[in-house]
Structure formats: structure tokens, C-alpha cells
Scaffold this motif. Structure first.
Motif, PDB file in Angstrom:
ATOM      1  N   ARG A  48       0.889  -1.149   0.192  1.00 35.97           N
ATOM      2  CA  ARG A  48       0.046  -0.124   0.256  1.00 35.97           C
ATOM      3  C   ARG A  48       0.604   0.951   0.024  1.00 35.97           C
ATOM      4  NH1 ARG A  48      -2.413   0.202   4.889  1.00 35.97           N
ATOM      5  NH2 ARG A  48      -3.401  -2.263   4.697  1.00 35.97           N
ATOM      6  N   LYS A  49       1.548   1.454   0.718  1.00 37.83           N
ATOM      7  CA  LYS A  49       2.997   2.602   0.845  1.00 37.83           C
ATOM      8  C   LYS A  49       3.418   3.096  -0.536  1.00 37.83           C
ATOM      9  CE  LYS A  49       6.603   3.945   3.312  1.00 37.83           C
ATOM     10  NZ  LYS A  49       7.901   3.554   3.924  1.00 37.83           N
ATOM     11  N   LEU A  50       3.445   1.279  -1.359  1.00 38.19           N
ATOM     12  CA  LEU A  50       4.829   1.547  -2.234  1.00 38.19           C
ATOM     13  C   LEU A  50       4.064   2.298  -3.762  1.00 38.19           C
ATOM     14  CD1 LEU A  50       6.780  -1.347  -1.922  1.00 38.19           C
ATOM     15  CD2 LEU A  50       7.915   0.909  -2.242  1.00 38.19           C
ATOM     16  N   LYS A  51       2.371   1.628  -3.848  1.00 38.44           N
ATOM     17  CA  LYS A  51       1.365   1.842  -4.800  1.00 38.44           C
ATOM     18  C   LYS A  51       1.274   3.347  -4.103  1.00 38.44           C
ATOM     19  CE  LYS A  51      -1.659  -0.923  -5.496  1.00 38.44           C
ATOM     20  NZ  LYS A  51      -2.777  -2.073  -5.500  1.00 38.44           N
ATOM     21  N   GLU A  52       1.104   3.781  -3.415  1.00 38.62           N
ATOM     22  CA  GLU A  52       0.763   5.456  -2.713  1.00 38.62           C
ATOM     23  C   GLU A  52       1.950   6.693  -3.121  1.00 38.62           C
ATOM     24  OE1 GLU A  52      -0.330   5.934   1.630  1.00 38.62           O
ATOM     25  OE2 GLU A  52      -2.501   5.025   1.532  1.00 38.62           O
ATOM     26  N   GLU A  53       3.130   5.634  -2.959  1.00 42.01           N
ATOM     27  CA  GLU A  53       3.836   6.663  -3.445  1.00 42.01           C
ATOM     28  C   GLU A  53       4.353   6.826  -5.229  1.00 42.01           C
ATOM     29  OE1 GLU A  53       7.646   4.644  -1.776  1.00 42.01           O
ATOM     30  OE2 GLU A  53       7.425   5.841   0.515  1.00 42.01           O
ATOM     31  N   GLU A  54       3.887   5.860  -5.637  1.00 41.57           N
ATOM     32  CA  GLU A  54       4.122   5.718  -7.015  1.00 41.57           C
ATOM     33  C   GLU A  54       3.066   7.145  -7.258  1.00 41.57           C
ATOM     34  OE1 GLU A  54       3.554   2.285 -11.240  1.00 41.57           O
ATOM     35  OE2 GLU A  54       4.145   1.869  -8.389  1.00 41.57           O
ATOM     36  N   LYS A  55       1.837   6.961  -7.249  1.00 42.83           N
ATOM     37  CA  LYS A  55       0.351   7.341  -7.233  1.00 42.83           C
ATOM     38  C   LYS A  55       1.208   9.016  -6.629  1.00 42.83           C
ATOM     39  CE  LYS A  55      -3.534   4.334  -7.083  1.00 42.83           C
ATOM     40  NZ  LYS A  55      -5.256   4.740  -6.762  1.00 42.83           N
ATOM     41  N   ALA A  56       1.525   8.768  -6.090  1.00 42.94           N
ATOM     42  CA  ALA A  56       2.059  10.559  -5.799  1.00 42.94           C
ATOM     43  C   ALA A  56       2.744  11.535  -6.196  1.00 42.94           C
ATOM     44  CB  ALA A  56       2.579  10.972  -4.390  1.00 42.94           C
ATOM     45  N   SER A  57       4.961  10.877  -7.386  1.00 42.48           N
ATOM     46  CA  SER A  57       5.501  11.059  -7.881  1.00 42.48           C
ATOM     47  C   SER A  57       4.880  10.768  -9.428  1.00 42.48           C
ATOM     48  CB  SER A  57       6.216  10.232  -7.497  1.00 42.48           C
ATOM     49  OG  SER A  57       6.345   8.935  -7.916  1.00 42.48           O
ATOM     50  N   GLY A  58       4.212  10.362  -9.346  1.00 41.04           N
ATOM     51  CA  GLY A  58       3.657   9.934 -11.193  1.00 41.04           C
ATOM     52  C   GLY A  58       5.026   8.977 -11.376  1.00 41.04           C
ATOM     53  N   ILE A  59       6.363   8.923 -10.567  1.00 38.81           N
ATOM     54  CA  ILE A  59       7.101   8.603 -11.484  1.00 38.81           C
ATOM     55  C   ILE A  59       7.534   6.669 -10.765  1.00 38.81           C
ATOM     56  CG2 ILE A  59       9.687   7.897 -11.534  1.00 38.81           C
ATOM     57  CD1 ILE A  59       9.888  11.543 -10.979  1.00 38.81           C
ATOM     58  N   VAL A  60       8.121   5.434 -11.439  1.00 40.70           N
ATOM     59  CA  VAL A  60       8.067   4.212 -11.018  1.00 40.70           C
ATOM     60  C   VAL A  60       8.849   5.213  -9.936  1.00 40.70           C
ATOM     61  CG1 VAL A  60       8.275   1.678 -11.447  1.00 40.70           C
ATOM     62  CG2 VAL A  60       7.101   3.773 -12.951  1.00 40.70           C
ATOM     63  N   VAL A  61       8.453   4.142  -8.412  1.00 41.73           N
ATOM     64  CA  VAL A  61       9.764   3.419  -7.524  1.00 41.73           C
ATOM     65  C   VAL A  61      10.396   2.535  -7.561  1.00 41.73           C
ATOM     66  CG1 VAL A  61      10.515   4.393  -5.226  1.00 41.73           C
ATOM     67  CG2 VAL A  61       8.623   5.906  -6.128  1.00 41.73           C
ATOM     68  N   LYS A  62      11.702   2.373  -8.073  1.00 46.55           N
ATOM     69  CA  LYS A  62      11.675   1.166  -7.754  1.00 46.55           C
ATOM     70  C   LYS A  62      12.480   1.236  -6.222  1.00 46.55           C
ATOM     71  CE  LYS A  62      12.569   0.559 -12.340  1.00 46.55           C
ATOM     72  NZ  LYS A  62      13.517  -0.032 -12.994  1.00 46.55           N
TER      73      LYS A  62
END
Length: 83
Positions: A69-83
């Protein structure tokens, strides 16, 4: 039992060491791996654990879902894929 960060860290270390995911889901070997993790954690003096294999498995699932859930929220917030 109340789980603290110290409990979570030790749980994750034991999961990595035991690797219950190497066995087929719902197999006796996988259940025994979770049981071994619970036994090892129960022998630790500080922080004190009072768990069985179901508590260990449920806590792992809770931690994994929180991380997803945290990774999904970070990905949505930034608009960039977080690895």
C-alpha cells in the motif's frame, strides 16, 4: 501481543533465514517452516515474543500489505515508478 518495530525486524530476519516461500503453498513443509519461525522467536528473551505459527504468518501478511500500500501511494504521488 503488541508488535513493535523491534519485533517486526526480528520476524523479517527469521523469515529470510527460514524462507517458508521455498515450499508449495499449503504444504506441510511450509507449515513446518512457519512453526520453526514461531519456535525460534519464542526463545528470544528481548524483545519477548509469545506467538504461534498463525500469529507469525498473519503478522507477515499484515506487514507485506502495508508495504504494498505504501509503495502504491508513493508511486501515485510522484507519477514516477519507484524502485
Amino acid at each position: 501481543m503488541v508488535w513493535t518495530e523491534a519485533h517486526d525486524e526480528l520476524l523479517c530476519r527469521e523469515i529470510i533465514a527460514e524462507n517458508p516461500f521455498a515450499y508449495k503453498k499449503s504444504s506441510p513443509q511450509r507449515g513446518q517452516a512457519w512453526q520453526n519461525i514461531a519456535i525460534i522467536l519464542s526463545t528470544i528473551k528481548e524483545p519477548h515474543f509469545k506467538v504461534d505459527k498463525r500469529a507469525v504468518r498473519d503478522t507477515y501478511n499484515l506487514l507485506a500489505s502495508k508495504l504494498r500500500r505504501k509503495l502504491k501511494e508513493e508511486e501515485k504521488a510522484s507519477g514516477i515508478v519507484v524502485k
